[in-house]
Design an enzyme around this catalytic site. Structure first.
Site, PDB file in Angstrom:
ATOM      1  N   GLY A 108      15.513  81.054  -4.286  1.00  0.00           N
ATOM      2  CA  GLY A 108      16.945  80.948  -4.542  1.00  0.00           C
ATOM      3  C   GLY A 108      17.436  79.521  -4.451  1.00  0.00           C
TER       4      GLY A 108
ATOM      5  N   GLY B 233      21.316  77.172  -4.376  1.00  0.00           N
ATOM      6  CA  GLY B 233      22.753  77.251  -4.171  1.00  0.00           C
ATOM      7  C   GLY B 233      23.380  75.887  -4.135  1.00  0.00           C
TER       8      GLY B 233
ATOM      9  N   GLY C 286      21.734  73.829  -1.125  1.00  0.00           N
ATOM     10  CA  GLY C 286      20.320  73.706  -0.861  1.00  0.00           C
ATOM     11  C   GLY C 286      19.480  74.708  -1.609  1.00  0.00           C
TER      12      GLY C 286
ATOM     13  N   VAL D 268      16.321  77.847  -1.179  1.00  0.00           N
ATOM     14  CA  VAL D 268      15.786  78.848  -0.260  1.00  0.00           C
ATOM     15  C   VAL D 268      14.334  79.139  -0.634  1.00  0.00           C
ATOM     16  CG1 VAL D 268      16.057  81.148   0.715  1.00  0.00           C
ATOM     17  CG2 VAL D 268      18.068  79.861  -0.026  1.00  0.00           C
TER      18      VAL D 268
ATOM     19  N   LYS E  12      16.201  78.045   4.341  1.00  0.00           N
ATOM     20  CA  LYS E  12      17.182  77.330   3.521  1.00  0.00           C
ATOM     21  C   LYS E  12      17.128  75.849   3.882  1.00  0.00           C
ATOM     22  CE  LYS E  12      21.358  78.840   2.339  1.00  0.00           C
ATOM     23  NZ  LYS E  12      21.421  78.536   0.905  1.00  0.00           N
TER      24      LYS E  12
ATOM     25  N   ASP F 161      32.019  81.440   1.065  1.00  0.00           N
ATOM     26  CA  ASP F 161      31.235  81.538  -0.174  1.00  0.00           C
ATOM     27  C   ASP F 161      30.643  82.934  -0.325  1.00  0.00           C
ATOM     28  OD1 ASP F 161      30.207  80.618  -2.558  1.00  0.00           O
ATOM     29  OD2 ASP F 161      28.426  79.736  -1.669  1.00  0.00           O
TER      30      ASP F 161
END
Length: 719
Positions: free
Chosen positions: A417, A419, A422, A424, A439, A542
């Site tokens: 992932g 974002g 950062g 993941v 993360k 968020d």
């Protein structure tokens, strides 16, 4: 209205005691549909009567102080179902001979007056459905020794339940539900053997264990302590409540086994233990309760064989969803087949032999094991010296080198992932011996090393079944000498809600309405905890589908909570969590006020929650191409609500409702009314949360109340 008219109304609603027909929670209503305001400036004594009723007449405005001038012989006073506002006059306490007082369903505010302690003859007191605040005065309960019925539900009361309630030795029914009471349940309350009708403490913030003294309620018919923060096990003493017909403990954090002593409750009609952390098996003794009509243990950690007799013969009267380790039962429950018992015995004997072998060779391996441990500790010590201090305080020790090794050098294959703050990665920590999510924050500003770790320590102590658990943090330097900061979370095997709503649709994997509703409830529970139950309120900032992760049982876990505060420590701004920082959410889920440099707020989280809920029901992202030039997801749903909602609801969701769909054609879709009402109610919540004005958005407490109503309605076997 002058004093003469006021006297007329009090005289008009006066009756003899023989005309009364008082019921417990619904006192006798005398309704003449007058719409007036009681004059606060009138003077003089009011009529001398023993009973005064002016219920359901739309009287408005505050009560005048002269109400205390009513005859001291007055024994019954009913003012329910009006529009009376403001604080309760202290002078009302002058009516010392009152035995019945009903002021429910009005607009009363402020605290319950201490003067109520004068009502030493009071037997029935109803103040529910108002906006009363403050704590329940201990002095009042300490003096009302004749009280038999007490209803303070659906107000804004806070604080603990006073232990002085133990002085009310004649109490038969108590309802404190729908408030914000906290602390432990006082044993003095459970020790009232007179309680026979009801004890309702649901929808509060009560914590601690359910005391074993609950077994003293041997005459109680209905016990409801649902939707609180209770922990620990269900005491076996609850089997002593032999008159119990309704038991509701759902929506807590209770753990341990379901006590078999519940089988002693031969008159039990409904039992709801859902949404807890209960483990073990379902006691087979429960099938002997012949009166049982509804049994719900969904979303726990139960396993083993489901009983076959009694209530368990009727699959429509039993809810076991979210307990993947259960097996057996009647065919309609669609559970996996249990392994034969003789196989279990063979496995048991095999395990015993294996244990004997292991213990036999353990002594021979002991020296080798000790030597290995010593070498490992020496290597770890050298490794810690080679890197910057990676952690401080209570967190487990973890270094940059360990995280680098756990992710194969932060390889693309382990990237799960990305974002705004950062990346993941999936990894396996040798020290933890489990798969984790790491993360890595892509912020290279120097400084705030200790404050970052301090914040991590604080968030690691924040625990809730619907929040992703923070295992540890790392604040170090990478192999290039750059600042390195990372957060290590527990790994969620079923990925994110984002994948289930959009990516998994291509694989024909989607979520049922019940699963979506449980996920929504989990998210709401997490927000309520962050906003109201932490030492300082935490704004998520968020909230979106990719930050909602699902575990093995499809239970929702909100991640990245407090990430704004963690990032602010790196910016040197750790003392101002709600300041206007660079991280303010994701496009489509961010409330409009954030675009005008407004401070982060819980109202902003409610907007994001509303958009997320609408996305779950419509299957459309808020960034869909169709939304432009001021037209957004909120407006898209609002235009179709309430008459054309089936045109906007996610088609894959409708197709999943095989048990409810009666007819499906190209022209129309006809759903079971229960399902359609559920969808309509959920869309209404989403719209109420995502309105443009922050002040008009409903709060998370109201959301949870509505979701509980929807959950019970959808689970109702009677439809």
């Amino acid at each position: 209205m002058d004093c003469v008219v006021l006297l007329f109304y009090f005289s008009f609603f006066t009756f003899s005691s023989s005309a009364l027909n008082l019921d417990f929670w619904h006192p006798h209503h005398i309704n003449n549909h007058y719409s007036n305001t009681i004059d606060r400036h009138s003077t003089g004594d009011l009529p001398n009567h023993s009973h005064s009723f002016f219920q359901d007449n739309n009287f408005g405005g505050p009560l005048p102080k002269i109400i205390g001038n009513l005859s001291t012989h007055l024994s019954q006073l009913a003012m329910a179902g009006n529009l009376i506002s403001g604080k309760i006059p202290t002078e009302l306490g002058n009516l010392v001979n009152l035995i019945f007082l009903s002021m429910e369903d009005n607009l009363l505010t402020d605290v319950i007056p201490e003067s109520f302690s004068k009502f030493q003859k009071m037997q029935e007191l109803f103040l529910k459905i108002n906006k009363l605040s403050g704590e329940i005065p201990a002095a009042i309960l300490g003096n009302l020794s004749q009280l038999s019925l007490l209803d303070l539900s659906d107000n804004l009361l806070v604080g603990k339940i006073p232990s002085t309630i133990g002085n009310c030795k004649m109490l038969q029914g108590v309802d404190f539900s729908m408030n914000n009471l906290s602390g432990a349940i006082p044993t003095e309350l459970l020790g009232l053997s007179s309680l026979s009708i009801l004890l309702n403490l649901s929808h509060n913030s009560l914590s601690g264990n359910l005391p074993p003294e609950v077994g003293l309620l041997q005459n109680i018919e209905r016990l409801d302590i649902s939707e609180n923060h209770l922990s620990g096990g269900i005491p076996t003493k609850i089997g002593d409540c032999l008159s119990l017909e309704y038991l509701f403990l759902e929506g807590n954090s209770l753990d341990g086994n379901i006590p078999s002593s519940l089988s002693s409750l031969k008159g039990l009609l409904q039992l709801d233990l859902s949404r807890n952390n209960l483990s073990g098996s379902i006691p087979h003794e429960l099938q002997n309760i012949s009166a049982l009509e509804w049994f719900n243990v969904s979303f726990n950690n139960l396993g083993g064989e489901v009983p076959l007799l009694g209530i368990f013969q009727n699959a429509s009267r039993v809810s076991l969803t979210g307990n993947d380790r259960l097996c057996g039962g009647v065919a309609k429950l669609n559970l996996r087949i249990c392994p034969p018992k003789d196989v279990k015995k063979r496995k048991h004997h095999s395990h015993r032999k294996l244990i004997i072998i292991i213990f036999s060779i353990a002594f021979l391996l002991l020296l080798s094991f000790i030597l290995t441990v010593i070498i490992y500790k020496i290597m770890r010590k050298r490794q810690r010296k080679a890197s910057t201090d990676s952690t401080i305080g209570k967190l487990p020790k973890v270094s940059y080198q360990e995280l680098h090794h756990a992710t194969d050098g932060f390889s693309v294959q382990n990237l799960i992932g990305t974002g705004g703050v950062g990346f993941v990665y999936k990894g396996r920590l040798n020290s933890e011996e489990r798969v984790v999510a790491i993360k890595v924050l892509s912020l290279q500003k120097k400084g705030a090393h200790k404050s970052f770790i301090a914040e991590c320590n604080a968030f690691r102590n924040i625990r809730h079944r619907n929040l992703v658990k923070i295992i540890t943090c790392c604040s170090s330097v990478d192999h290039k000498g750059n600042d390195f900061k990372a957060i290590v979370y527990e790994f969620m095997t079923n990925g994110s809600l984002e994948e289930w709503l959009h990516q998994n649709a291509e694989l024909q994997r989607t979520l049922t309405l019940e699963e979506r509703l449980e996920i929504v409830f989990g998210i709401a529970s997490a927000l309520h905890y962050l906003h109201h139950d932490c030492e300082k309120p935490i704004v998520h900032c968020d909230l979106k589908p990719s930050n909602v992760l699902l575990d093995d049982d499809m239970v929702a876990h909100v991640s990245d909570f407090g990430i704004a505060r963690l990032v602010s420590t790196i910016d040197g701004n750790s003392n101002n969590q709600t300041s206007s920082m660079g991280i303010k959410g994701t496009i489509g889920y961010t409330p409009p006020e954030y675009g005008m440099d407004s401070q982060l707020s819980t109202e902003g989280d409610m907007y994001s929650f509303g958009i997320l809920l609408l996305e779950m029901l419509t299957g459309r992202r808020p960034t869909d191409e169709m939304f432009k030039d001021g037209y957004n997801l909120h407006n898209y749903v609002k235009i179709a609500f309430p008459n054309n909602i089936l045109e906007i609801v996610d088609a894959t969701l409708l197709s999943m409702e095989n048990d409810h769909v009666a007819v499906t054609t190209e022209v129309a879709i006809h759903l079971h009314p229960n399902v359609e009402r559920c969808l309509s109610s959920l869309l209404k919540i989403g719209l109420s949360c995502s309105v443009e004005s922050p002040r008009e958005r409903i709060n998370i407490k109201e959301v949870i109340t509505e979701l509980n109503i929807i959950l019970k309605a959808l689970a109702d076997p009677r439809g």
